[in-house]
Structures are given as structure tokens and as C-alpha cells.
Design an enzyme around this catalytic site. Sequence first.
Site, short mmCIF file in Angstrom:
data_model
loop_
_atom_site.label_atom_id
_atom_site.label_comp_id
_atom_site.label_asym_id
_atom_site.label_seq_id
_atom_site.Cartn_x
_atom_site.Cartn_y
_atom_site.Cartn_z
CE1 TYR A 76 -3.29 -2.76 0.22
CE2 TYR A 76 -3.69 -2.21 2.52
CZ TYR A 76 -3.98 -2.96 1.40
OH TYR A 76 -4.96 -3.92 1.47
CB SER A 83 -14.22 -4.51 -1.49
OG SER A 83 -12.92 -4.12 -1.83
CG PHE A 132 -13.02 -0.70 -5.24
CD1 PHE A 132 -11.95 -0.13 -5.91
CD2 PHE A 132 -12.74 -1.67 -4.30
CE1 PHE A 132 -10.64 -0.52 -5.67
CE2 PHE A 132 -11.44 -2.07 -4.04
CZ PHE A 132 -10.38 -1.50 -4.73
N GLY A 133 -17.06 1.57 -3.68
CA GLY A 133 -17.92 2.76 -3.77
C GLY A 133 -19.16 2.58 -4.59
#
Length: 353
Positions: free
Chosen positions: A53, A234, A238-239
Site C-alpha cells: 500500500y 470491499s 469500491f464505492g
Amino acid sequence: MKTLPLGQSDLYVTPICLGTMTFGEQVDEASAHAMLDRAAERGINFIDTAEMYAVPARAETFGATEAILGNWFASRPGLRAKTVLATKVAGPSRGMPWVRAGQGMTPADIVASCEASLRRLQTDVIDLYQIHWPERHVPVFGIKYYDPAKETSQTPIHEQLDALAGLVLAGKVRHIGLSNESPYGVHEFVRLAEQHGLPRVVSVQNPYCLINRSYENALDETCHRLDVGLLAYSPLGFGLLTGKYDASGTEGPNAPAGARMASYASVRKQRWGRPEALTAARRYNQLARDHGLSPTQMALAFCYTKWQVASTIIGVTSMAQLDEDIAAFGTTLSPELLTAIDTLRWETGDPAI
């Protein structure tokens, strides 16, 4: 917020885990520290990160998230002891040579990655050390079918476990886990651990949300019978399951500025960017509204209340998102709504698998 044991471990974690992959890319260090402070204030004791990350992964931001967390712990004495800290060793490169030079994931790779993570995190021990994705070929990250012709494994699972056992014995890791794994992988890690007296995996971190319920196709039984906890990542697809892309789509001038799907073409090329995923998400989002809930409330409540889930990993880019995600805890879904959700899954499948 109450805590629960994670698998067969002495780790007690909150049912919400703060995921940090946006820290160092979409979220700067000062904002990340403020969000970490807020999460701690709200009772969340569980933080998840990874050596690769921030995301989307770039050589320039490799390790940035762990470094941000390390600075946060260093500036807040006493907080590290109250936090369950999870990070991950990356599997084979997957086109990221700055993460892993070779095609495999050798015992030496595992040890070197752990040492580097400890330095960046400014800690002596990692509470939960996870293999980010399998060393062998597995249908993950949008690959739907297993293909034995694509097998390139170089390091047997037993050797991986031996390396992890060495880290546990040295006091650098407390417990181990897996991520993006299959039923076979979880079972084999547990079988070999029990056969050879090696550390037993306590968790698996896999995608789980309304548009990807593939975990329920056998892996949930495996984990239930073997007492391995699911860390669901998730949960908002992812939105897509927040409703913010319903009107605009994921790209173009009307897409929400700064949102991950709208900002990164590399993300839109992944499983979450499939047109079928957005089409299904729009139907779930409308279902939530029809039942007096926001799309975010319904999507998170689905994970928060599922018997399969040990802890749900939330990823945020703003304080408002963090507060909204935490506030959704305690939301219940009626039997009628759960039936409607299952009906939608029957019709749409798992488009973000």
C-alpha cells in the site's frame, strides 16, 4: 464497541476494522492521522494495512501506508498496545517488480518483507501477518476460473508456513492469516499446520459484498468448520454500493470528483469497473432506498450482521465517510429485505467476482 476473538487466537478485535490502503495516495498523512484518531475514539481497535500500500499501487508509494501508521503510533505513546495491527506480505509480483522481484514468494522474501514492515510500522511485533495473495495460481482479482496450465508455484505451502513459524518463534509475529484465498488454500494451510505443529491461520481476508458474495460458495463452510475468521474487504464494492455513481457512472465530467473509480483508470479496468457490476449495484442501491435506508447503510449492515463475518474492513478517504460507516453499525435488515437481496443475487449473480 465490543470485541470478539478472531479464529483460534487470543486476538480480540472489533467487528469494524479500519482499512488503510488509501493512506499515502488519496489521503495525506495529517488527514490519515486524524481519521485514525477518530476511529480509536469511536472504539475501533483493529487496523489493517499491507506492505504494497498505498493503492493504486505505484513504486513511489510502496510502503507509504505502513510508514504513515508507524508515525502515528510513534506520536501517540501507549496506543500501539491497545491496537490489533494487521499487515500483509505480498505474493508473487503481479506486474509490480518494486514489490517482489522474483515470480515466487520464497521463505527469504517472507522474512525480508516482515522485517521491512516492522521498521516502517515502528513496532516490535505484528499482531496478524497475512499472505496478501497466494503464491500459487488461484482464480482471484477478477479471474473466475481455475486453470492448472497457469500454475507457476515455486514455494510449497509447507515452506511458507515454516518461514511464518520462524517469525512467530522470534516474537516478530503473533498470529498468521491469509487473503484472497480459496477453500483448498485455507484447508491446506490448516492441515499442514496441524500435521507439523506449525502456526495455524486464524483468518482469511477476502472480498465480500452485495455484488461479490463468492465467499458463500464453499469458502464459508470451510472457514466455519475450521474456525477461521473472515475479514470482509470491499463491503461497499469500491464505492459502487454507496450510490454515488448511480446517476453519473464511474467516469466522465459528471462522475464524483476525487472518487477512486472516477480518478483511476487502472481501478475501472478491474472487476469493480465492469458495467455489470454498476448495473447490479444500482439495483441494490434502489432496493435500499425503497426500504428507507441509504445504500451505504444497507451494504454495510449486510456485512456487519452476517454470521460469516468476523470483522468488516472499511476503507475511507474522508472523515465524513468514516463517521457514516461507523454509524451504520447497529442497522438491522428485515427478513423481507434479506429475501429481496437474495432474489437480486439470483438475478444478477456476482458481477464483481
